[in-house]
Design an enzyme around this catalytic site. Structure first.
Site, mmCIF file in Angstrom:
data_model
loop_
_atom_site.group_PDB
_atom_site.id
_atom_site.type_symbol
_atom_site.label_atom_id
_atom_site.label_comp_id
_atom_site.label_asym_id
_atom_site.label_seq_id
_atom_site.Cartn_x
_atom_site.Cartn_y
_atom_site.Cartn_z
ATOM 1 N N ASP A 183 0.778 -1.287 0.010
ATOM 2 C CA ASP A 183 0.060 0.046 0.090
ATOM 3 C C ASP A 183 0.907 1.251 -0.068
ATOM 4 O O ASP A 183 1.432 1.614 0.964
ATOM 5 C CB ASP A 183 -0.915 0.205 1.227
ATOM 6 C CG ASP A 183 -1.860 1.206 1.196
ATOM 7 O OD1 ASP A 183 -1.644 2.380 0.717
ATOM 8 O OD2 ASP A 183 -3.066 1.136 1.631
ATOM 9 N N HIS A 184 1.050 2.066 -1.257
ATOM 10 C CA HIS A 184 2.165 2.909 -1.345
ATOM 11 C C HIS A 184 1.979 3.950 -0.212
ATOM 12 O O HIS A 184 2.848 4.814 0.044
ATOM 13 C CB HIS A 184 2.198 3.509 -2.499
ATOM 14 C CG HIS A 184 0.902 4.451 -3.054
ATOM 15 N ND1 HIS A 184 -0.161 3.996 -3.724
ATOM 16 C CD2 HIS A 184 0.780 5.757 -3.131
ATOM 17 C CE1 HIS A 184 -1.011 4.969 -3.997
ATOM 18 N NE2 HIS A 184 -0.332 6.001 -3.596
ATOM 19 N N HIS A 246 -6.072 2.492 1.659
ATOM 20 C CA HIS A 246 -5.310 3.837 1.998
ATOM 21 C C HIS A 246 -5.875 4.270 3.358
ATOM 22 O O HIS A 246 -4.904 4.609 4.157
ATOM 23 C CB HIS A 246 -5.399 4.800 0.929
ATOM 24 C CG HIS A 246 -4.768 4.440 -0.326
ATOM 25 N ND1 HIS A 246 -3.435 3.533 -0.298
ATOM 26 C CD2 HIS A 246 -4.786 4.659 -1.659
ATOM 27 C CE1 HIS A 246 -3.267 3.245 -1.784
ATOM 28 N NE2 HIS A 246 -4.330 3.769 -2.424
#
Length: 501
Positions: A183-184, A246
């Site tokens: 999950d960036h 996110h």
């Protein structure tokens, strides 16, 4: 190049796609420019359809670097592209890919003077959840699992049942410590700074609880529409794309108990404890929206009920956060693009201190802007100079980026790619987290709220604006307060900026 990293063969599935062009190849380029890639490595792009020859593929990558990096240093790009090639593969046939990996490992062995067992494989699997089973089966058949670390992109399934099926599929070939669920958002410096802000400062951590904090808002509006990603959004929707991933991870960092160490086992245990206390979401306290014109987007059904906007109320039933609501909001085609966390403090109730002009004072708020240059703004009150005890409001600003000697920030994908090569899973998501987050949001999938339309450039449907008691920090405060908030987030020297009442 870094001699601290093992020799690597990196296989990027979906190498001609948008993610590879915007993030993966620019990330590899910047790591190369900073001397952070392994000294000995090869890159193999793969997918169902070939872009042509290796030179054609390299030219495509070069064009992506020019677009998303800017001024490209040929002394960096040249050697990187020389080690990059493309081979086709699919769930049905990976023989050409297996041969290419073997050849790449032979080239690495010819230069590194090491043993085959020392060469690691990084497999970046950027494919839809429905394609994972076939691709994992292919990797297993072609004997590409050994010495590999597998990176998988969200969404991790589409609901609780499919997430568990996906976990079982991965477990047929890979051990859990080989799987890196990315999950960036967790790779962003600003997000990691939440932990430093909380646990390294005696000013904040003692007040980080239900006795002092009234509510928390996690607000990630986007100005962009789905921008040609209609097919993806029709199959995913905003809840799966942004909220269960996110925003839930931001919630975990904000609400975290003290992990006592920055390492994978400690961070994961602390997040697991927090998520275990999150109450399953009440669909009655969730608003779905869809922007006007979404149904006119390419690949979108004319009667689509897919949500492009979500606002939700979340409760955490533990001693720290009991009775403190958390509000999550995100969506496409909204009035602004921001990543803002607002911690709203309880009113101290000293009624003998009043704002200039009378009325009820606005609550103090700590505002964390998770931009590329993260900033913190704190609403404060002070006495107006003069003969009367009248209050004015100010904003105390902290600029967290600036001229820090030796600072060397990494973009999110750079950081996470580097962590995979290091084998560091601290900023990656465990299978237990995925399972628990789907448990939390499953009631919303089972009883989907009605989708309400909203105008492009607005802050979403009216019911969403009314969800938090006292309103959102962004969007539906009085205009003068919103203007002051924008000023608080502007660049400039740290300090206190006075605000008129």
């Amino acid at each position: 190049m870094s001699s601290d990293l093992a020799p690597h063969v990196l296989v990027l599935f979906g190498a001609t796609g948008d993610l590879a062009a915007r993030k993966l190849f620019p990330g590899l380029y910047r790591l190369a420019a900073a001397g952070r890639l392994p000294e000995h490595f090869e890159v193999i792009g793969s997918g169902r359809h070939s872009p042509g020859s290796d030179d054609d593929f390299r030219q495509q990558v070069r064009e992506a670097l020019a677009e998303f990096v800017g001024d490209v240093d040929e002394a960096v790009a040249g050697p990187l592209l020389e080690r990059t090639r493309f081979v086709t593969s699919s769930a049905d046939d990976g023989s050409e890919l297996a041969a290419a990996v073997a050849e790449a490992e032979d080239r690495v062995l010819a230069t590194c003077g090491c043993l085959l067992g020392d060469v690691r494989r990084l497999l970046y699997l950027s494919v839809p959840p429905g394609a994972v089973k076939g691709m994992v089966g292919m990797l297993d058949r072609e004997d590409l699992v050994a010495r590999s670390r597998l990176v998988t992109e969200k969404p991790f399934g589409t609901d609780l049942a499919t997430a568990r099926e996906l976990h079982d599929v991965l477990a047929t070939a890979f051990t859990e410590d080989q799987v890196f669920r990315i999950d960036h958002f967790l790779g962003k410096e600003a997000v990691q700074n939440i932990l430093a802000l909380r646990f390294a400062n005696g000013l904040f951590e003692p007040a980080w609880n239900r006795h002092t904090i009234e509510s928390v808002q996690i607000d990630v509006p986007e100005k962009l529409t789905v921008e040609g990603r209609g097919s993806f959004y029709e199959g995913t929707g905003c809840l799966r794309d942004m909220v269960t991933t996110h925003l839930a991870q931001l919630l975990g960092f904000v609400a975290l108990e003290d992990p006592h160490a920055f390492r994978a086992s400690a961070i994961r245990a602390a997040k697991a404890a927090t998520f275990s206390a999150v109450r399953p979401i009440d669909p009655e306290r969730v608003v779905f929206g869809q922007y006007d014109g979404y149904r006119d987007e390419p690949d979108v059904a004319p009667d689509s009920q897919v949500e492009t906007f979500v606002a939700a109320e979340v409760w955490i039933d533990n001693d720290r956060w009991r009775d403190v609501p958390f509000y999550l909001r995100t969506g496409k085609a909204l009035a602004d693009g921001r990543r803002t966390i607002t911690v709203r403090f309880r009113d101290p109730r000293h009624r003998w201190l009043k704002p200039e002009g009378g009325g009820t004072p606005e609550p103090n708020e700590l505002v964390i802007e998770l931009a590329d240059q993260p900033r913190i703004a704190i609403d404060v009150r002070a006495k107006r100079p003069g003969p009367d005890m009248a209050l004015v409001e100010g904003v105390f600003r902290l600029d967290l980026v600036g001229d820090v000697p030796g600072a060397d920030p990494l973009e999110a994908y750079e950081r996470l790619l580097l962590d995979v090569m290091r084998g560091d899973r601290t900023l990656f998501i465990s299978s237990e987290e995925v399972d628990r987050l789907w448990e939390i949001f499953q009631p919303v999938l089972d009883r989907r709220p009605p989708v309400e339309t909203y105008a492009v450039g607005s802050w979403g449907p009216a019911p969403a604006l009314e969800l938090p008691l006292g309103g959102w920090r962004l969007g539906n405060h009085p205009p003068d307060r919103e203007l002051r908030q924008t000023h608080a987030g502007s660049s400039g020297p740290s300090g206190t900026t006075p605000r008129t009442g």
